[in-house]
Design a protein around this motif. Structure first.
Motif, PDB file in Angstrom:
ATOM      1  N   VAL A 169       0.833  -1.204   0.000  1.00  0.00           N
ATOM      2  CA  VAL A 169       0.000   0.000   0.000  1.00  0.00           C
ATOM      3  C   VAL A 169       0.867   1.253   0.000  1.00  0.00           C
ATOM      4  O   VAL A 169       0.585   2.229  -0.701  1.00  0.00           O
ATOM      5  CB  VAL A 169      -0.960   0.001   1.203  1.00  0.00           C
ATOM      6  N   ALA A 170       1.946   1.240   0.796  1.00  0.00           N
ATOM      7  CA  ALA A 170       2.846   2.389   0.834  1.00  0.00           C
ATOM      8  C   ALA A 170       3.456   2.640  -0.545  1.00  0.00           C
ATOM      9  O   ALA A 170       3.576   3.791  -0.978  1.00  0.00           O
ATOM     10  CB  ALA A 170       3.936   2.162   1.881  1.00  0.00           C
ATOM     11  N   GLY A 171       3.826   1.578  -1.235  1.00  0.00           N
ATOM     12  CA  GLY A 171       4.360   1.730  -2.579  1.00  0.00           C
ATOM     13  C   GLY A 171       3.343   2.314  -3.533  1.00  0.00           C
ATOM     14  O   GLY A 171       3.677   3.154  -4.384  1.00  0.00           O
ATOM     15  N   ALA A 172       2.088   1.886  -3.396  1.00  0.00           N
ATOM     16  CA  ALA A 172       1.023   2.426  -4.244  1.00  0.00           C
ATOM     17  C   ALA A 172       0.808   3.912  -3.976  1.00  0.00           C
ATOM     18  O   ALA A 172       0.565   4.696  -4.910  1.00  0.00           O
ATOM     19  CB  ALA A 172      -0.274   1.648  -3.999  1.00  0.00           C
ATOM     20  N   LEU A 173       0.911   4.303  -2.692  1.00  0.00           N
ATOM     21  CA  LEU A 173       0.776   5.725  -2.364  1.00  0.00           C
ATOM     22  C   LEU A 173       1.885   6.540  -3.018  1.00  0.00           C
ATOM     23  O   LEU A 173       1.634   7.598  -3.606  1.00  0.00           O
ATOM     24  CB  LEU A 173       0.819   5.917  -0.848  1.00  0.00           C
TER      25      LEU A 173
END
Length: 358
Positions: free
Chosen positions: A13-17
């Motif tokens: 999720v952090a990478g997607a953000l």
């Protein structure tokens, strides 16, 4: 937070953000929608994008149970705090029963200033890990040692347990500054949200008890009055991370007996005399239910002769100090506070170096 969102690894999720924040501006505008303007303030596009992505991803800061609230805050911080800030040594500390963590920038000489920092989380959530990267960042960028204190949380330990632990941590830090490598005459206090409350309360206690006084107070969007609803609670009570409902939920867990909420150890704004507190930098967020009470506190400090800088970041929302891993505007706001901390500590050092006249 939805069960589906919970099942996705935080790193993914952090990478997607980060990917979303790297998109061209026209694409980001398609995601965020039209600008949001409230009370003559425009929500910064990066702040609006983050809120929109959290909404789309089901990343909500839940308040159904304390355990769920703590887990959600921990996950939220993992998503936005960024990779661990390098260049700092970290070690655990125990302060008369209060757990802590000492951050020392590599190469920092002994005798540096020390910032005692209290984490936010509504007195119900947050811990040493939730604010680890912020403390790393403060230490490295300000060139100071940072001592983070992990006070007891409500509802298991309601008011004034957190206050007692905050006072214990500061007294211990003052008594053991030399062995921490810090200058006992250059202690600062800081915190965000509930932690800002504890920092201000601790500074007031140090003045009243004639103990070692902090030379600077660093406050990010502090909670300072649990007795009144100000206009910002209505304007920004829904949709901007910290909500009016959450504030009531936190207060009901921390101080379930309403008669204690006027106690200055909780509602420090209600203290009759704030004179003699250290020079203060107080940052508020424009889209924050706590905006108006924080600004009222800064104004009262100024009226009573305390040197204070009040800075409203109009386009940001509550919690921006922990958002170091996405966007740039959040980090810029923290950098400004760090500059104020460095200046305040330098001025305190200069005052100490001025010889007394006969």
């Amino acid at each position: 937070m939805s069960k589906f969102a919970d099942a996705i690894p935080a790193g993914v999720v952090a990478g997607a953000l980060r990917f979303a924040f790297g998109l061209p501006k026209p694409l980001r505008r398609l995601i965020t929608g039209p600008p949001i303007v409230v009370d003559g303030q425009r929500l910064h596009p990066e702040a609006q994008l983050l809120l929109r992505l959290q909404q789309l991803g089901g990343q909500e800061w839940r308040t159904d149970t304390p355990a769920a609230n703590r887990a959600a805050l921990s996950r939220s911080n993992l998503l936005v705090a960024g990779p661990p800030v390098p260049g700092v040594a970290v070690r655990p500390v125990t302060m008369d029963g209060v757990r802590g963590r000492l951050y020392t920038p590599h190469g920092l000489a002994a005798g540096s200033p020390l910032l005692v920092f209290y984490h936010g989380g509504g007195w119900v959530s947050g811990d040493l890990d939730s604010h680890d990267n912020l403390c790393r960042h403060l230490a490295v960028e300000a060139g100071v040692r940072v001592l983070s204190a992990d006070y007891r949380l409500a509802p298991e330990h309601p008011f004034p347990a957190a206050v007692d632990d905050a006072l214990t941590a500061y007294a211990w830090a003052a008594a053991h500054a030399d062995e921490l490598g810090a200058d006992p005459s250059r202690l600062a206090l800081g915190g965000d949200s509930a932690g800002g409350n504890l920092a201000a309360v601790t500074a007031l206690h140090a003045r009243d008890e004639h103990g070692p006084r902090p030379v600077f107070l660093l406050l990010f969007y502090p909670a300072v009055d649990a007795t009144a609803r100000r206009r910002s609670r209505d304007l920004f009570g829904d949709g901007f991370f910290l909500s009016d409902e959450k504030m009531d939920w936190f207060a009901d867990h921390y101080a379930p007996q309403r008669e204690v909420r006027a106690d200055p150890r909780l509602s420090v704004l209600l203290a009759e005399d704030l004179s003699g507190l250290p020079p203060t930098y107080l940052a508020t967020a424009g889209f924050d239910p706590l905006r108006d009470e924080g600004e009222a506190f800064a104004e009262k400090l100024a009226r009573q002769g305390v040197p204070v800088v009040l800075r409203r970041h109009e386009g940001l929302f509550h919690g921006f100090a922990n958002i170091l891993g996405v966007g740039g505007v959040f980090r810029e706001a923290v950098s400004e506070a760090i500059g104020a901390l460095r200046t305040g500590l330098a001025l305190a050092n200069a005052r100490q170096d001025v010889p007394e006249t006969a």
